[in-house]
Every structure is written in C-alpha cells, then in structure tokens.
Scaffold this active site. Sequence first.
Site, PDB file in Angstrom:
ATOM      1  N   LYS A 175       0.997  -1.166   0.010  1.00  0.00           N
ATOM      2  CA  LYS A 175      -0.003  -0.088   0.094  1.00  0.00           C
ATOM      3  C   LYS A 175       0.887   1.153  -0.154  1.00  0.00           C
ATOM      4  O   LYS A 175       0.459   2.289  -0.770  1.00  0.00           O
ATOM      5  CB  LYS A 175      -0.755  -0.035   1.056  1.00  0.00           C
ATOM      6  CG  LYS A 175      -2.137  -1.014   1.114  1.00  0.00           C
ATOM      7  CD  LYS A 175      -2.870  -1.139   2.303  1.00  0.00           C
ATOM      8  CE  LYS A 175      -4.019  -2.258   2.320  1.00  0.00           C
ATOM      9  NZ  LYS A 175      -4.502  -2.702   3.532  1.00  0.00           N
ATOM     10  N   GLN A 235      -4.832  -1.216   9.545  1.00  0.00           N
ATOM     11  CA  GLN A 235      -4.977  -2.525   8.883  1.00  0.00           C
ATOM     12  C   GLN A 235      -5.537  -3.543   9.522  1.00  0.00           C
ATOM     13  O   GLN A 235      -5.319  -3.609  10.968  1.00  0.00           O
ATOM     14  CB  GLN A 235      -3.401  -2.742   8.647  1.00  0.00           C
ATOM     15  CG  GLN A 235      -3.444  -4.470   8.103  1.00  0.00           C
ATOM     16  CD  GLN A 235      -3.619  -4.052   6.698  1.00  0.00           C
ATOM     17  OE1 GLN A 235      -3.565  -3.138   5.906  1.00  0.00           O
ATOM     18  NE2 GLN A 235      -4.357  -5.277   6.454  1.00  0.00           N
ATOM     19  N   ASP A 278     -11.718   3.006   3.614  1.00  0.00           N
ATOM     20  CA  ASP A 278     -12.115   1.389   3.513  1.00  0.00           C
ATOM     21  C   ASP A 278     -13.367   1.309   3.311  1.00  0.00           C
ATOM     22  O   ASP A 278     -14.134   0.215   3.155  1.00  0.00           O
ATOM     23  CB  ASP A 278     -11.652   0.937   4.974  1.00  0.00           C
ATOM     24  CG  ASP A 278     -10.445   0.161   4.820  1.00  0.00           C
ATOM     25  OD1 ASP A 278     -10.021  -0.272   3.560  1.00  0.00           O
ATOM     26  OD2 ASP A 278      -9.484  -0.311   5.721  1.00  0.00           O
TER      27      ASP A 278
END
Length: 293
Positions: free
Chosen positions: A54, A98, A121
């Site tokens: 990422k 995460q 997200d």
Amino acid sequence: MSAFLIDGKAAARQLRERLAQDVSAFAKRHGRAPGLAVILVGTDPASEVYVRNKVLQTEEVGMHSFEYRLPADTPEERLLAQIDTLNRDDRVDGILVQLPLPAGIDVTRVIERIDPAKDVDGFTIANAGRLATGLDALVPCTPTGVMFLLRNLHPTLVGMNALVIGASNIVGKPMARLLLQERCTVTIAHSKTVDLEARCRQADILVVATGVPQMIPGDWVKPGATVIDVGISRIKQENGTTKLVGDVHFESAVERAGAITPVPGGVGPMTIACLLANTLSAAQRRTEVQSHL
C-alpha cells in the site's frame, strides 16, 4: 473450452496510471498531494506485506504516504488517540487501520473513531448507511474493484442474475448493493443457504467471498457465467508444498465459466488500486467542503 482469464494486475495498473494523472492535476490545482495514513498494530506477516504494498503504490501514484507502526501490546486508547490526531491532520485525506487487530482491541470502536470523510476503507456506519440508501459514499475497496472488473468485461450488467456468496460487511453486503445499483437481480447466499448448488447454476455473475478454500466446485458454475473469486487461502498439497487458492475450484470452473478471476492475480490487485482511488475521492470532497467554509 477454457474461460477468459480476468487480469486483475493489468486492470489495477490501468487504474493506477489514470490515478497518477488525476493526482498530479489535483496537486497542481490545490498545492498539495492527497495523503493516506496507514496504521499497523503488531507484526502480522500478511499485514506487513499488505501495508508495504500500500505504501509503495501510494507513493507510485504521487500521493503522500504516512505510516504508523504500533506494537502489538498497544492499548486501545493509544490507538484511538492516534486516529484522533490523524482526523485533525489536514495533510491526511484517508485513514486506514490494517486489520486484523490484536486481541483485546474493539474493532468496531476503532473503525467508528475514524472521520467518515477520511474512511477510505468504507467501513464506518456512516458510509455503509449512505451506500445502502443509494447516496454518494466511500465504498469498501474490494467490492469497488470487483465492479471495475465487471464493467470492463460487460457492456451492461442490467438484468443479469448475480449471486453473492458471503454476507460480510467488508465484501458481501456492499457487493450486493453495488450490483443492485447496476440493476442486476441479486441474491446473497451464505453457509445456511438451502440448495446452494442450484442457485449457483442460475447465476450469470457469481461472486464468492467465503474464505473457505475451493468451496465451490466447477460443475456448480453456469456455463458461460462470470466468476469472481474474492477468496485467497494457502493450502498444503500432497507433495508437502503449499499453494494459494480461492474459494472456487479453479481448475474445474475454468472449463465452464465464460470469464473467471485467477487466484492470485485477480481481485487482490484491484483492492489496493481502489483504496488509492478512494483516497483521491476523499481529498476532492474535503477540498470542496473546505472551499465552501
């Protein structure tokens, strides 16, 4: 005849190239690049790889990357305080925590602490609710990536029978809502679904996101259907080696499907690319809001 293999790596590269141009235009217009902050708690090996990818891809498209690594024994309040700091930081347009988090941390509480405007997200209740009611929202990255692949493959999805197997908040539920927006006829199945085989055989689009390796055999696939395999698991083979597989038995499904995503190399690469797209969208929305203040 074997199915057309849907190349997620090529599609993700195509999206990143377009994003790089858009990020450059944004930076010239506003005097700064969008910023994505990633928080990793602990040292889970798979999470380490995801975060590294990422960060690399964020910088590749010209965005600022902010990385925060916290030890596995970090108290929940310390993690929440870090999120509060990033919520206030104008350099940061997107915040990603995460998952999975270490035991003892309330995942829901952590997600809900993120400013919905920075929730790239798409996991907060605010964004989930906006998606469910058809309003503009930041949408979870994996379903967004699946839709990108489907639109590239089909001129229109209107009227197609779509079956989503798996009802998680991360993939299954938002996936079904996105397919509904495209005017598909959508069914959500799960572990308690009666006669799953018959439902699979009726699906023009089959999206499988159960986390159960090779759960769907190839002879359940409708001939010519588009199969999107979201799952990824590592299984041990008879010779003692391991290999990555999806939730669909690829070797048999590829003989019946019209198109299918391989594992790896299918949906996975799209997830990170769509995270970057969400970060740019969040930056554009925040800038627009600030210009009206």
